[in-house]
Design a protein around this motif. Structure first.
Motif, PDB file in Angstrom:
ATOM      1  N   ALA A   1      -4.791   4.525  12.622  1.00 17.56           N
ATOM      2  CA  ALA A   1      -6.111   3.943  13.242  1.00 17.56           C
ATOM      3  C   ALA A   1      -6.028   2.903  14.343  1.00 17.56           C
ATOM      4  N   SER A   2      -4.787   2.058  14.163  1.00 18.52           N
ATOM      5  CA  SER A   2      -4.570   1.153  15.150  1.00 18.52           C
ATOM      6  C   SER A   2      -4.267   1.961  16.677  1.00 18.52           C
ATOM      7  N   ALA A   3      -3.640   2.889  16.503  1.00 17.22           N
ATOM      8  CA  ALA A   3      -3.457   3.486  17.876  1.00 17.22           C
ATOM      9  C   ALA A   3      -4.756   4.002  18.372  1.00 17.22           C
TER      10      ALA A   3
ATOM     11  N   ILE B   1       0.812  -1.131   0.079  1.00 14.47           N
ATOM     12  CA  ILE B   1       0.178   0.138   0.026  1.00 14.47           C
ATOM     13  C   ILE B   1       1.146   1.108   0.051  1.00 14.47           C
ATOM     14  N   THR B   2       0.251   2.293  -0.081  1.00 14.31           N
ATOM     15  CA  THR B   2       1.193   3.609  -0.211  1.00 14.31           C
ATOM     16  C   THR B   2       1.496   3.946   1.077  1.00 14.31           C
ATOM     17  N   PRO B   3       2.788   4.615   1.108  1.00 10.28           N
ATOM     18  CA  PRO B   3       3.028   5.126   2.619  1.00 10.28           C
ATOM     19  C   PRO B   3       2.120   6.041   3.210  1.00 10.28           C
ATOM     20  N   LYS B   4       1.460   6.746   2.544  1.00  6.86           N
ATOM     21  CA  LYS B   4       0.250   7.614   3.290  1.00  6.86           C
ATOM     22  C   LYS B   4      -0.688   6.525   3.887  1.00  6.86           C
ATOM     23  N   LEU B   5      -1.395   5.676   3.159  1.00  4.74           N
ATOM     24  CA  LEU B   5      -2.359   4.900   3.588  1.00  4.74           C
ATOM     25  C   LEU B   5      -1.627   3.906   4.834  1.00  4.74           C
ATOM     26  N   ARG B   6      -0.400   3.425   4.843  1.00  3.56           N
ATOM     27  CA  ARG B   6       0.088   2.678   5.856  1.00  3.56           C
ATOM     28  C   ARG B   6       0.400   3.742   7.084  1.00  3.56           C
ATOM     29  N   ALA B   7       0.575   4.963   7.022  1.00  3.91           N
ATOM     30  CA  ALA B   7       0.775   5.754   8.049  1.00  3.91           C
ATOM     31  C   ALA B   7      -0.547   6.276   8.679  1.00  3.91           C
TER      32      ALA B   7
ATOM     33  N   ALA C   1       1.831  12.815  18.329  1.00  2.48           N
ATOM     34  CA  ALA C   1       2.571  13.822  17.649  1.00  2.48           C
ATOM     35  C   ALA C   1       3.386  13.223  16.504  1.00  2.48           C
ATOM     36  N   TRP C   2       4.090  12.174  16.816  1.00  3.44           N
ATOM     37  CA  TRP C   2       4.920  11.380  15.875  1.00  3.44           C
ATOM     38  C   TRP C   2       4.170  10.926  14.665  1.00  3.44           C
TER      39      TRP C   2
ATOM     40  N   ASP D   1       4.149  11.540  11.013  1.00  2.00           N
ATOM     41  CA  ASP D   1       4.690  10.828   9.795  1.00  2.00           C
ATOM     42  C   ASP D   1       3.554  10.773   8.683  1.00  2.00           C
ATOM     43  N   ALA D   2       2.151  10.521   9.214  1.00  2.00           N
ATOM     44  CA  ALA D   2       1.158  10.646   8.032  1.00  2.00           C
ATOM     45  C   ALA D   2       1.366  12.044   7.171  1.00  2.00           C
ATOM     46  N   ARG D   3       1.667  13.101   7.783  1.00  2.00           N
ATOM     47  CA  ARG D   3       1.553  14.248   7.064  1.00  2.00           C
ATOM     48  C   ARG D   3       2.766  14.470   6.154  1.00  2.00           C
ATOM     49  N   ALA D   4       3.895  13.765   6.809  1.00  2.00           N
ATOM     50  CA  ALA D   4       5.046  13.623   5.731  1.00  2.00           C
ATOM     51  C   ALA D   4       4.964  12.794   4.605  1.00  2.00           C
TER      52      ALA D   4
END
Length: 188
Positions: free
Chosen positions: A107-109, A96-102, A119-120, A124-127
């Motif tokens: 979602a898991s958290a 999957i894309t890095p964005k979807l993984r982030a 915040a990390w 990471d999702a924003r990055a």
């Protein structure tokens, strides 16, 4: 058999379906929420949002919701069931894309405890290109599906064992959405 008498044939109305029949006054707002979160306007595709719902449900061990939303995701993702199964099996190696993984990490958290969204994780999702709206919607999908999972499992509704049992609703959801047969919200 559900913990309470739902007044319906659970074979015909398994999982959340029987609960929605039992309390139509709560069914409508719950399905309106699902419609907005999973099918409303978004830069995340309906398939990606269904995948978030399936992933959270899998982590919550809600077999009914995991199987049904995996089927809905597979029907709306070009890679189909193979991709859904790979994400459910191992997020870190799924193609999957890095964005979807982030976003799925967020979602898991959330499903563990909303305070686990750090915040990390957000940075990471924003990055990886996630917008604030996508992060918001991921958190809300994960929170809502944690609630839906607990609703379904907390009342011990019927969970069909056959994967084919989850396919009959796919075309209806993909074509008509979560409000099919219910009053649709009015456009303003």
């Amino acid at each position: 058999m559900a913990h309470i008498d739902l007044g319906v044939d659970e074979q015909l109305f398994p999982g959340i379906q029987g609960l929605l029949q039992y309390r139509p006054e709560t069914a409508r707002p719950l399905m309106m929420l699902a419609e907005v979160l999973l099918r409303g306007p978004s830069t995340l595709s309906p398939g990606e949002r269904e995948l978030i719902a399936a992933y959270v449900s899998e982590l919550n061990e809600c077999a009914y919701c995991a199987a049904s939303h995996a089927a809905f995701a597979a029907a709306q993702l070009p890679e189909g069931v193979r991709l859904v199964d790979e994400v459910r099996a191992d997020l870190e190696t799924a193609p999957i894309t890095p964005k979807l993984r982030a976003l799925l990490r967020i979602a898991s958290a959330v499903r563990e405890d909303g305070r686990n969204v750090t915040a990390w994780l957000v940075a990471d999702a924003r990055a990886e290109g996630a917008s604030d709206v996508e992060i918001h919607d991921t958190v809300l999908i994960a929170a809502a599906f944690s609630m839906f999972n607990r609703y379904v499992d907390g009342l011990a509704t019927l969970t069909p064992e056959s994967p084919e049992a989850y396919l009959h609703g796919v075309h209806r959801i993909v074509r008509d959405g979560y409000l099919a047969g219910r009053d649709r919200p009015q456009s303003t």
